[in-house]
Design a protein around this motif. Structure first.
Motif, PDB file in Angstrom:
ATOM      1  N   THR A   1       0.808  -1.227   0.000  1.00 46.16           N
ATOM      2  CA  THR A   1       0.000   0.000   0.000  1.00 46.16           C
ATOM      3  C   THR A   1       0.834   1.265   0.000  1.00 46.16           C
ATOM      4  OG1 THR A   1      -0.120   0.049   2.425  1.00 46.16           O
ATOM      5  CG2 THR A   1      -1.837  -1.183   1.254  1.00 46.16           C
ATOM      6  N   GLY A  43      -8.688   1.315  -3.429  1.00 45.99           N
ATOM      7  CA  GLY A  43      -8.943   0.039  -2.777  1.00 45.99           C
ATOM      8  C   GLY A  43      -9.506  -0.982  -3.751  1.00 45.99           C
ATOM      9  N   CYS A 102      -7.607  -1.156   2.474  1.00 48.12           N
ATOM     10  CA  CYS A 102      -8.574  -0.615   1.523  1.00 48.12           C
ATOM     11  C   CYS A 102      -9.391   0.521   2.122  1.00 48.12           C
ATOM     12  CB  CYS A 102      -9.497  -1.721   1.031  1.00 48.12           C
ATOM     13  SG  CYS A 102      -8.704  -2.869  -0.106  1.00 48.12           S
TER      14      CYS A 102
END
Length: 341
Positions: free
Chosen positions: A114, A304, A296
């Protein structure tokens, strides 16, 4: 994800965002049609295990009795836990259990995936806000900046069975992924003992073993955010899958019409604000579900959704502020979905 040896179980939790919907089933042997559930509370986590064979019921207590093992590894509040010793070591290497190393490495995968939106070194920021006990006070801006300055997953160093935090003031916090890891270990243990049908619920992290004894899937309900009566917004039908939700309705306080919740945007130092109420991840294992649901939620709907569509054997349901469901491509086909009024 790495493979783990069968072990057992449990820790930390949030208010349940999911639950097993009632339904008929056929058990085995003389107790056909009967399910056996036991519930315990460990480390502020309500845990329920449901099995369908009376002879397997003692395994539930086995799981509860082993709960203490994981608390001693992963808790941030026990001073002698592995995580606490790392946090207190002021950058020095600490020898810890291999499972602690495994969980840190699992967390680092989601930090990298991420780009740091998910970060397991955000303990100082979480402590500053202390959403669980916060009566409605926003921390000072300077304190928020100081806490953010300690965050950085790149500052975790691992060598063999040792771990260290190289950033002054950094605090390791595995709470966003520990429940998933523990649920997976519980399932491994139960399957190794011959369990072929059951359900594990760790404070809303639902992991089902196989299908129901009659061969039909389990129906896992997704709670309507902020509803105090546990009204169901939707349900998914799953076999041998994990269903994990993260949302701003789990732990929060409200001030001047705004919700301040426990899922932090580590860049701003404030709770993530991206017009989402919740994210539910359906995956093969609960560790992935835990990491991805939090990731997410922080990333928001568009990013996401892109992340999940690029992740194999994983689906997601996003709930936006208007209570609309936004689903990845496999929801409704690979994963049957039922919506409720």
């Amino acid at each position: 994800m790495r493979k783990h040896k069968p072990a057992v179980l449990l820790l930390l939790a949030v208010i349940s965002g999911m639950f097993l919907l009632a339904g008929g089933c056929s058990g085995k042997g003389p107790d056909a049609g009967t399910s056996y559930s036991e519930t315990g509370t460990y480390f502020d986590t309500v845990i329920t295990i449901t099995l369908y064979d009376k002879e397997e019921v003692p395994l539930i207590q086995d799981c509860f009795e082993l709960a203490d093992h994981y608390e001693k590894l992963f808790s941030r509040t026990l001073p002698d836990s592995d995580v606490s010793r790392i946090n207190q070591a002021e950058g020095e290497y600490v020898t810890v259990d291999q499972e602690t190393i495994d969980l840190i490495e699992d967390g680092l995968e989601y930090c990298e995936l991420t780009g740091g939106a998910f970060d397991i070194t955000a303990g100082a920021l979480s402590d500053l806000w202390d959403i669980r006990n916060n009566p409605g006070v926003i921390p000072d801006e300077s304190d928020i900046r100081d806490a953010v300055s300690t965050i950085g997953w790149e500052n975790i160093s691992i060598r063999d069975h040792q771990a260290a935090l190289k950033q002054k003031g950094a605090m390791l916090d595995l709470g966003a992924i520990a429940k998933g890891y523990i649920a997976d270990r519980m399932k491994e243990y139960l399957v190794s003992r011959g369990v072929s049908s059951g359900m594990i619920n760790l404070g809303g992290n639902v992991l089902v073993i196989g299908s129901k004894p009659d061969g039909t899937p389990f129906h896992v309900g997704i709670q309507r955010p902020f509803d105090k009566t546990n009204q169901v917004l939707a349900s998914v039908s799953v076999s041998d899958k994990s269903v994990v939700s993260s949302g701003n309705y789990e732990r929060y306080f409200e001030l001047d019409g705004r919700i301040y919740h426990h899922i932090m945007d580590v860049a701003s130092g404030y709770p993530a604000d991206n017009h989402l109420l919740g994210v539910t991840i359906i995956s093969d294992d609960s560790t992935a579900g835990d990491g991805l649901s939090t990731s997410c939620f922080v990333l928001g709907l568009e990013k996401g959704m892109e992340l999940i569509e690029s992740t194999e054997d994983t689906e997601a349901i996003f709930v936006t502020e208007d209570y609309q469901l936004h689903c990845t491509s496999g929801i409704g086909s690979d994963v049957p979905l039922k919506e409720y009024e």
